[in-house]
Structure formats: C-alpha cells, structure tokens
Write an enzyme that holds these catalytic residues in place. Structure first.
Site, mmCIF file in Angstrom:
data_model
loop_
_atom_site.group_PDB
_atom_site.id
_atom_site.type_symbol
_atom_site.label_atom_id
_atom_site.label_comp_id
_atom_site.label_asym_id
_atom_site.label_seq_id
_atom_site.Cartn_x
_atom_site.Cartn_y
_atom_site.Cartn_z
ATOM 1 C CE LYS A 186 -4.305 1.630 1.969
ATOM 2 N NZ LYS A 186 -4.780 2.036 0.661
ATOM 3 C CB ALA B 45 9.063 3.867 -2.467
ATOM 4 N N GLY C 163 6.376 0.829 5.717
ATOM 5 C CA GLY C 163 7.287 -0.102 5.049
ATOM 6 C C GLY C 163 7.439 0.206 3.571
ATOM 7 C CB CYS C 164 4.939 0.851 0.943
ATOM 8 S SG CYS C 164 4.074 -0.725 1.159
ATOM 9 C CB THR C 165 7.108 5.365 2.983
ATOM 10 O OG1 THR C 165 5.711 5.569 2.736
ATOM 11 C CG2 THR C 165 7.839 6.690 2.857
#
Length: 150
Positions: free
Chosen positions: A40, A50, A45-47
């Site tokens: 998401k 990325a 975590g995704c931030t």
C-alpha cells in the site's frame, strides 16, 4: 502464491501508471527491469522501500536498470505517493490486479492474528531478454537497493 522463479520468462504484463501512461514488458526490452510489488502506497514499510530505491536511483540507471513499482492503489494514491516522496520511477495503479496476478503475488497474509488476502512484498529482477534473473521474497525495506545491486 509466487510460482515464478529465476529462469522463467517474465509475464507479458500491461498496466497504467500514476499519470495514466501505459507500461508493458516489451517497453523495457534491452534494459534490466526491477518490478517491485508493495502492499500500500504511503504506509511506513512501502515508503521506506520506495525511498531506498529512490536514493539509489542513479546507481540503478548507471547499471542499465529501469524500476517499476506496483500496488493495487488508485492512480490518485500512486500520484500522491510519487509526488510526496519525489520518486523518480513510475508506479502502476493495478486496481484490477492484472499485473499482481500475472506475477502471482496476491494471496493469504497474516497480520496480528488475522488472515486476509493481500499483496506479498516481492521484487522481480528481469534481464534484457525478458527472463527473470531473481525473485526477492524477503524484502528488506530499508536496504532493498543493496539486495538488488549486489
């Protein structure tokens, strides 16, 4: 879950990014392509993942790599994520999960004792000929670039 492995031909995917631009496997012929799936946009975590890829983007470019992020988020959510963190690579808004399913990264997950279906954080490294060189299933979000650029 992920049945694709190193040596397999990459799925001939097609998806739309945050700006409505189409991306397909054939667009990246002759280049190495990193397709990273994340659960998401704008979550911690995704931030971290990325931003680690963003911070190493020049190293990827220098080694003939293109990067493509994919989640089931809307175009608007992907656009906000890309803009907020100044991500230099496209993010596919795979709301119908066609790319996610083609790569086999959708399936049962567990979080705090609850089971649900979702995207498994997985990265595919595809070579210039469209063959998968590596599948990274144990993604270290804060040092993901180092996992790819060994």
């Amino acid at each position: 879950m992920t049945t694709l492995k190193a040596g397999d031909k990459a799925p001939n995917f097609s998806g739309i990014d945050q700006d409505g631009k189409s991306h397909k496997l054939a667009d990246y012929a002759g280049k190495k392509l990193v397709v990273f799936f994340y659960p998401k946009a704008s979550t911690p975590g995704c931030t971290a993942e990325a931003c680690d890829l963003r911070d190493n983007f020049e190293r990827f470019k220098a080694n003939n790599y293109e990067l493509l992020g994919v989640s089931a988020d809307s175009q608007k959510a992907q656009e906000k994520f890309k803009d907020k963190y100044e991500l230099p690579f496209p993010l596919l808004a795979d709301e119908d999960k066609s790319v996610i399913n083609a790569f086999g990264v959708w399936g049962p997950k567990k979080f705090m004792g609850k089971e649900y279906d979702g995207i498994h954080r997985t990265t595919f490294v595809i070579n210039e000929s469209g063959i998968i060189d590596e599948v990274i299933e144990k993604v270290k979000t804060k040092e993901h670039a180092a996992q790819i650029l060994k």
